[in-house]
Design a protein around this motif. Structure first.
Motif, PDB file in Angstrom:
ATOM      1  N   MET A   6       0.872  -1.187   0.000  1.00 49.72           N
ATOM      2  CA  MET A   6       0.000   0.000   0.000  1.00 49.72           C
ATOM      3  C   MET A   6       0.905   1.231   0.000  1.00 49.72           C
ATOM      4  O   MET A   6       1.699   1.421   0.920  1.00 49.72           O
ATOM      5  N   LYS A   7       0.789   2.060  -1.044  1.00 52.53           N
ATOM      6  CA  LYS A   7       1.622   3.272  -1.107  1.00 52.53           C
ATOM      7  C   LYS A   7       0.758   4.509  -0.880  1.00 52.53           C
ATOM      8  O   LYS A   7      -0.314   4.639  -1.482  1.00 52.53           O
ATOM      9  N   PHE A   8       1.210   5.390  -0.014  1.00 50.78           N
ATOM     10  CA  PHE A   8       0.480   6.625   0.251  1.00 50.78           C
ATOM     11  C   PHE A   8       1.333   7.822  -0.150  1.00 50.78           C
ATOM     12  O   PHE A   8       2.489   7.935   0.272  1.00 50.78           O
ATOM     13  N   GLY A   9       0.775   8.710  -0.965  1.00 48.01           N
ATOM     14  CA  GLY A   9       1.503   9.874  -1.474  1.00 48.01           C
ATOM     15  C   GLY A   9       1.513  11.034  -0.485  1.00 48.01           C
ATOM     16  O   GLY A   9       0.965  10.943   0.621  1.00 48.01           O
ATOM     17  N   GLY A  10       2.139  12.131  -0.906  1.00 41.80           N
ATOM     18  CA  GLY A  10       2.403  13.273  -0.029  1.00 41.80           C
ATOM     19  C   GLY A  10       1.179  13.861   0.660  1.00 41.80           C
ATOM     20  O   GLY A  10       1.201  14.094   1.881  1.00 41.80           O
ATOM     21  N   ASP A 176      -9.608   9.417  -6.698  1.00 41.55           N
ATOM     22  CA  ASP A 176      -9.995   8.016  -6.507  1.00 41.55           C
ATOM     23  C   ASP A 176      -9.760   7.160  -7.745  1.00 41.55           C
ATOM     24  O   ASP A 176     -10.524   6.254  -8.039  1.00 41.55           O
ATOM     25  N   GLY A 177      -8.691   7.477  -8.484  1.00 34.64           N
ATOM     26  CA  GLY A 177      -8.349   6.628  -9.621  1.00 34.64           C
ATOM     27  C   GLY A 177      -7.728   7.430 -10.749  1.00 34.64           C
ATOM     28  O   GLY A 177      -7.424   8.621 -10.585  1.00 34.64           O
ATOM     29  N   VAL A 178      -7.549   6.762 -11.868  1.00 32.27           N
ATOM     30  CA  VAL A 178      -7.030   7.426 -13.067  1.00 32.27           C
ATOM     31  C   VAL A 178      -8.238   7.956 -13.832  1.00 32.27           C
ATOM     32  O   VAL A 178      -9.186   7.215 -14.077  1.00 32.27           O
ATOM     33  N   SER A 181      -8.878  12.679 -17.878  1.00 35.71           N
ATOM     34  CA  SER A 181      -7.948  13.803 -17.938  1.00 35.71           C
ATOM     35  C   SER A 181      -7.750  14.277 -16.504  1.00 35.71           C
ATOM     36  O   SER A 181      -8.465  13.814 -15.606  1.00 35.71           O
ATOM     37  N   ASP A 182      -6.788  15.173 -16.279  1.00 34.76           N
ATOM     38  CA  ASP A 182      -6.556  15.639 -14.912  1.00 34.76           C
ATOM     39  C   ASP A 182      -7.835  16.280 -14.364  1.00 34.76           C
ATOM     40  O   ASP A 182      -8.263  17.328 -14.859  1.00 34.76           O
ATOM     41  N   PRO A 183      -8.442  15.671 -13.348  1.00 31.59           N
ATOM     42  CA  PRO A 183      -9.716  16.209 -12.841  1.00 31.59           C
ATOM     43  C   PRO A 183      -9.588  17.625 -12.288  1.00 31.59           C
ATOM     44  O   PRO A 183     -10.593  18.325 -12.158  1.00 31.59           O
ATOM     45  N   GLY A 207       2.256  13.506 -19.054  1.00 30.85           N
ATOM     46  CA  GLY A 207       1.829  14.540 -18.114  1.00 30.85           C
ATOM     47  C   GLY A 207       0.897  14.118 -16.987  1.00 30.85           C
ATOM     48  O   GLY A 207       0.689  14.892 -16.063  1.00 30.85           O
ATOM     49  N   ALA A 208       0.304  12.906 -17.042  1.00 28.46           N
ATOM     50  CA  ALA A 208      -0.618  12.511 -15.961  1.00 28.46           C
ATOM     51  C   ALA A 208       0.207  12.038 -14.768  1.00 28.46           C
ATOM     52  O   ALA A 208       0.615  10.896 -14.693  1.00 28.46           O
ATOM     53  N   LYS A 209       0.470  12.945 -13.816  1.00 28.40           N
ATOM     54  CA  LYS A 209       1.465  12.606 -12.787  1.00 28.40           C
ATOM     55  C   LYS A 209       0.908  11.686 -11.705  1.00 28.40           C
ATOM     56  O   LYS A 209       1.592  11.386 -10.721  1.00 28.40           O
ATOM     57  N   VAL A 210      -0.319  11.209 -11.880  1.00 33.04           N
ATOM     58  CA  VAL A 210      -0.914  10.326 -10.873  1.00 33.04           C
ATOM     59  C   VAL A 210      -0.060   9.072 -10.636  1.00 33.04           C
ATOM     60  O   VAL A 210      -0.039   8.537  -9.528  1.00 33.04           O
TER      61      VAL A 210
HETATM   62  P1  ADP Z   1       0.686  11.693  -4.679  1.00 35.86           P
HETATM   63  O1  ADP Z   1       1.185  12.803  -3.817  1.00 35.86           O
HETATM   64  O2  ADP Z   1      -0.345  10.850  -4.002  1.00 35.86           O
HETATM   65  O3  ADP Z   1       1.784  10.877  -5.297  1.00 35.86           O
HETATM   66  P2  ADP Z   1       0.333  13.157  -7.149  1.00 35.86           P
HETATM   67  O4  ADP Z   1       0.103  14.605  -6.921  1.00 35.86           O
HETATM   68  O5  ADP Z   1       1.682  12.728  -7.572  1.00 35.86           O
HETATM   69  O6  ADP Z   1      -0.139  12.376  -5.836  1.00 35.86           O
HETATM   70  O7  ADP Z   1      -0.723  12.589  -8.217  1.00 35.86           O
HETATM   71  C1  ADP Z   1      -2.102  12.820  -8.038  1.00 35.86           C
HETATM   72  C2  ADP Z   1      -2.543  13.992  -8.912  1.00 35.86           C
HETATM   73  O8  ADP Z   1      -2.376  13.626 -10.275  1.00 35.86           O
HETATM   74  C3  ADP Z   1      -4.005  14.345  -8.809  1.00 35.86           C
HETATM   75  O9  ADP Z   1      -4.253  15.240  -7.757  1.00 35.86           O
HETATM   76  C4  ADP Z   1      -4.307  14.950 -10.171  1.00 35.86           C
HETATM   77  O10 ADP Z   1      -4.357  16.353 -10.136  1.00 35.86           O
HETATM   78  C5  ADP Z   1      -3.118  14.546 -11.029  1.00 35.86           C
HETATM   79  N1  ADP Z   1      -3.532  13.940 -12.299  1.00 35.86           N
HETATM   80  C6  ADP Z   1      -3.074  14.318 -13.520  1.00 35.86           C
HETATM   81  N2  ADP Z   1      -3.658  13.613 -14.476  1.00 35.86           N
HETATM   82  C7  ADP Z   1      -4.497  12.737 -13.879  1.00 35.86           C
HETATM   83  C8  ADP Z   1      -5.382  11.729 -14.373  1.00 35.86           C
HETATM   84  N3  ADP Z   1      -5.502  11.470 -15.675  1.00 35.86           N
HETATM   85  N4  ADP Z   1      -6.108  11.032 -13.465  1.00 35.86           N
HETATM   86  C9  ADP Z   1      -5.982  11.273 -12.146  1.00 35.86           C
HETATM   87  N5  ADP Z   1      -5.167  12.224 -11.629  1.00 35.86           N
HETATM   88  C10 ADP Z   1      -4.424  12.953 -12.477  1.00 35.86           C
END
Ligand code: ADP
Ligand code: ASP
Ligand code: MG
Length: 412
Positions: A6-10, A176-178, A181-183, A207-210
């Motif tokens: 289980m990984k939790f981000g910042g 809550d997921g991918v 596009s960036d929500p 660019g989707a940094k999720v």
């Molecule tokens: P964490 O700190 O948990 O690693 P990140 O900030 O690195 O989180 O990644 C989560 C963020 O990614 C979201 O808040 C969202 O703004 C961004 N993001 C960009 N593109 C997408 C996408 N396609 N789906 C979901 N999130 C996205």
């Protein structure tokens, strides 16, 4: 019983309250009889704070010591959570990257994991301990601390999941997921139930940094079952999220699955260079020799067959260095002008369905032109099309393309 990383981000560990919630999520999985390894990021803002301090100290802070400094945020988070779990009567122990060890190459600031020794983790799991490991950090075979590039805790989690043969690697974040596009930029974006590794790889690198790109690559190469979940939802809500899986696992393939933007590049244009063999090789060779990654490249056919224009993009924080290298080449290339433009954004549409559908590019270009958005540079691959536009038009382009390809209607 499952074995779960289980990984939790910042933001998920950004405060005392959030860390307490993480402890509750971990406890819920443990109560189901699962074995748990937790991988943590630094508290949100902490890595940036540490980076800025190194910059305040020196313009050329050595990369090896930079990694010692910026890996410390993760160490703190891991200690916090392991301590909190223990104080709640849950057996938990932290182990740093160097204690495991997680061996990387010596490419400081963005090292690659070479091996993970899993024995100690597995022994702790057998003794019913929750193992808490800081993400983002490793150690070279010479014993120096490394970090894995921004967002690297995702990659730590996936690589650990592969090493201990976990059943799931769950990436908990602030969405809550991918999404399509960036929500945070496209209000109408929809969560995807499933996305293929290939599409996720493109989405991340565009660019989707999720998810960090290398984490997706590692999951794909090792068949790690990767789920993206929210750490902000109520435990009672159950697990809505996105499963990242192989293309075979997805029955309903769309032409376009997602739209992304990236504003991390700058564009350099050399105007009026001598049109002779070897010019592009010389320019790109110098950049490569200096460790600068070039992304998009366009060379125009010259009108007079004597001169030509060449445009390419590089990471924005390397643009000053690239400009200086081009100036050093000016007597050789005798170009007329050098233009550096950081006010650009790369917009991409991604989808495996593009392989078998012609005409997607022309639709994309039409939507942009109807919205008076000028395209500077285009690049394509089998499952994506990218264009460079002016940065201030990023959100407009994302929303218009999202609407045109009906991504808001995805109901899975
Ligand atoms: P964490 O700190 O948990 O690693 P990140 O900030 O690195 O989180 O990644 C989560 C963020 O990614 C979201 O808040 C969202 O703004 C961004 N993001 C960009 N593109 C997408 C996408 N396609 N789906 C979901 N999130 C996205
Ligand atoms: N803390 C690191 C960063 O901010 C790594 C991560 O969070 O994944 O980039
Ligand atoms: Mg992240």
């Amino acid at each position: 019983m499952s074995r779960i990383v289980m990984k939790f981000g910042g933001t998920s560990v950004g405060s005392v309250e959030r860390i307490n919630h993480v402890a509750d999520i971990v406890k819920a999985e443990l109560d189901l009889g699962n074995q748990i390894v937790v991988v943590l990021s630094a508290m949100s803002g902490e890595t940036d704070r540490l980076i800025n301090l190194t910059k305040d100290l020196s313009d050329n802070f050595p990369s090896s010591e930079y990694d010692v400094v910026i890996s410390s945020g993760e160490q703190t988070s891991a200690g916090f959570l392991a301590g909190l779990l223990s104080s709640k009567g849950i057996k938990a122990q932290s182990r740093m990257g160097w204690q495991i060890p997680i061996i990387t190459n010596d490419d400081f600031r963005s090292a690659r994991i070479k091996a993970i020794h899993s024995e100690e983790i597995l022994n702790l799991l057998e003794s019913n301990e929750v193992v808490v490991i800081p993400g983002f950090q490793g150690i070279t075979s010479e014993g120096r601390i490394t970090t894995l590039g921004r967002g690297g805790s995702d990659t730590s989690a996936v690589a650990i999941a592969a090493a201990i043969k976990a059943d799931f690697c769950d990436i908990y974040t602030d969405v809550d997921g991918v999404y399509t596009s960036d929500p945070n930029k496209v209000p109408n974006a929809k969560r995807l139930d499933k996305i293929s590794y290939e599409e996720m790889l493109e989405m991340s690198s565009l660019g989707a940094k999720v998810l960090q790109t290398r984490s997706v690559e590692t999951a794909m190469n090792n068949n790690v079952v990767l789920r993206v979940l929210s750490s902000f939802s109520d435990l009672s809500e159950g697990k809505k999220g996105t499963l990242v899986c192989s293309e075979n696992g997805i029955s309903d393939k769309k032409i376009v699955t997602g739209v992304t933007s990236s504003s991390t590049d700058a564009k350099l244009t050399l105007k009026g260079i001598k049109d002779k063999p070897g010019v592009a090789a010389e320019i790109l060779g110098v950049l490569a020799d200096n460790g600068i990654n070039v992304d998009m490249i366009v060379q125009n056919i010259s009108d007079d067959r004597r001169t030509t224009d060449l445009t390419y993009t590089v990471p924005v924080d390397e643009s000053d260095k690239a400009k200086k290298l081009m100036e050093d080449l000016s007597s050789n290339l005798s170009y007329k002008d050098l233009i550096v433009d950081s006010n650009i954004s790369k917009i991409s549409i991604i989808g495996v369905g593009m392989r078998s559908n012609a005409g997607v590019a022309s639709q994309m270009f039409r939507v942009l032109s109807q919205n008076n958005i000028n395209i500077d540079v285009i690049s394509t691959s089998e499952i994506k099309i990218s264009v460079l536009i002016s940065r201030d038009l990023t959100e407009r382009a994302l929303n218009m393309l999202h609407e045109h390809f009906e991504l808001g209607k995805i109901t899975e």
